[in-house]
Design an enzyme around this catalytic site. Structure first.
Site, PDB file in Angstrom:
ATOM      1  N   SER A 130       0.794  -1.262  -0.180  1.00 48.16           N
ATOM      2  CA  SER A 130       0.104  -0.169   0.404  1.00 48.16           C
ATOM      3  C   SER A 130       0.874   1.381   0.079  1.00 48.16           C
ATOM      4  O   SER A 130       1.811   1.077  -0.636  1.00 48.16           O
ATOM      5  CB  SER A 130      -0.961  -0.325   1.061  1.00 48.16           C
ATOM      6  OG  SER A 130      -1.989   0.456   0.466  1.00 48.16           O
TER       7      SER A 130
HETATM    8  N1  LIG Z   1      -6.569   1.368   7.731  1.00 50.43           N
HETATM    9  C1  LIG Z   1      -5.980   2.941   7.256  1.00 50.43           C
HETATM   10  C2  LIG Z   1      -6.710   2.890   5.972  1.00 50.43           C
HETATM   11  C3  LIG Z   1      -6.008   1.869   5.143  1.00 50.43           C
HETATM   12  O1  LIG Z   1      -4.465   1.588   5.065  1.00 50.43           O
HETATM   13  C4  LIG Z   1      -5.869   2.246   3.379  1.00 50.43           C
HETATM   14  C5  LIG Z   1      -7.324   2.501   3.068  1.00 50.43           C
HETATM   15  C6  LIG Z   1      -7.398   2.947   1.766  1.00 50.43           C
HETATM   16  C7  LIG Z   1      -6.364   3.126   0.796  1.00 50.43           C
HETATM   17  C8  LIG Z   1      -4.908   2.907   0.958  1.00 50.43           C
HETATM   18  C9  LIG Z   1      -4.794   2.296   2.962  1.00 50.43           C
HETATM   19  N2  LIG Z   1      -4.016   1.921   2.672  1.00 50.43           N
HETATM   20  C10 LIG Z   1      -2.782   1.506   2.652  1.00 50.43           C
HETATM   21  O2  LIG Z   1      -1.803   2.010   2.868  1.00 50.43           O
HETATM   22  C11 LIG Z   1      -6.966   4.041   8.368  1.00 50.43           C
HETATM   23  O3  LIG Z   1      -7.368   3.954   9.543  1.00 50.43           O
HETATM   24  O4  LIG Z   1      -7.059   4.900   7.773  1.00 50.43           O
END
Ligand SMILES: N[C@@H](CC(=O)c1ccccc1NC=O)C(=O)O
Length: 295
Positions: A130
């Protein structure tokens, strides 16, 4: 669960790197270094999120023959609206108030400490999930606007693996415009200047600052995406692969591998560990196969 060794590379509690040695008697020279995701801000997705994957990998004979050790990097996080902190009462060393370029500078500082300690040079694979994948490819750009140029990873890795990665920051926000958290986490971590987002997106910078010119010692790039990933869409890999094709065309023997057949959800890929482990095994097999092609 395996207990990693933990080293600090700064005064903040998140400025730490975990090192897991490969199995007893392991013969490999390669390091596998992981950068977690979590939208730059999730305090529950940290370096230890690599543990499950490590457990799976460490049973594999391919790992025994090729990998010396694994590392997983923690870096300072940005604020999260769901886990507020009192800036007056919270010690600085625990405050999650990082802003670009802090995250990337931390990753570079961690790589530097690992090099000082273990001197594996370019014998390593950088794996990111991610926004960890964003940073993995930023680490092989020539220049990331705002980041400390003296801290750019040196030497750069032989292989970079992006898993469920984000490579064009403005594009993901636009693709998910109706869902507020994208705009929120990007602004919270990078600030409101969307031109800056473009200048630091490894899938967007096609000039001499980008990956194609910046990653001279690179041999292998792997992009892995999951059909079960509902939060990062395939557009991201599509833009990155264009940059990587450009990179590949510059030097014979460079390899780009696209693995788009993962099935798990965005976080299950690392949480269950099986698919992340498989992607890493495929990467190491490829590197071993291409060994004769010089770096
Ligand atoms: N768990 C994260 C959300 C997340 O990790 C996320 C959400 C949408 C697209 C990418 C994500 N993470 C990328 O590192 C949060 O709490 O904001």
């Amino acid at each position: 669960m395996a207990q990693p060794d933990t080293f600090s590379y700064g005064p903040h509690e998140l400025q730490k790197v975990h090192v897991y040695r490969a199995q007893e008697g392991g013969q490999g020279a390669l390091w596998v270094i992981y950068i977690h995701g979590g939208a730059y801000r999730d305090k529950d997705i940290l370096a230890d999120s690599f543990s499950k994957t490590y457990e799976i990998l460490n049973k594999h004979p391919m790992i025994h023959n090729n990998v010396a050790a694994f590392a997983s990097i923690d870096y300072r996080l940005s604020p999260h609206p769901n886990s507020p902190q009192d800036p007056v009462k919270t010690p600085k060393s625990r405050l999650r108030n990082a802003m670009h370029p802090d995250h990337l500078n931390d990753v570079q500082a961690a790589l530097k400490v690992l090099q000082e300690k273990y001197a594996f040079q370019d014998q390593y694979v950088l794996v990111g999930h991610s926004v960890g994948a964003t940073m993995s490819f930023q680490a092989v750009m020539n220049k990331v606007q705002g980041a400390d140029p003296t801290s750019i990873a040196s030497p750069k890795p032989r292989a970079v693996v992006g898993v469920c990665g984000i490579y064009d920051l403005r594009l993901i926000r636009n693709d998910f415009k109706e869902i507020q958290i994208y705009d929120e986490f990007l602004k919270g971590a990078l600030g409101p200047d969307e031109e800056l987002w473009d200048r630091i997106s490894p899938g967007k910078v096609a000039d001499s600052d980008g990956v194609a010119s910046g990653w001279q010692n690179g041999q292998l790039a792997v992009l892995a995406n999951s059909t079960g990933d509902l939060v990062v869409n395939k557009h991201q890999a599509d833009v990155m692969v264009k940059i990587l094709e450009q990179w590949k065309s510059l030097v014979e023997g460079r390899d780009v591998v696209e693995l788009y057949d993962l099935r798990e959800g965005h976080d299950d890929v690392w949480q269950k560990g099986e698919e992340l482990a498989n992607v890493i095994i495929t990467t190491i097999k490829r590197l071993a196969r291409n060994k004769d092609i010089a770096c």
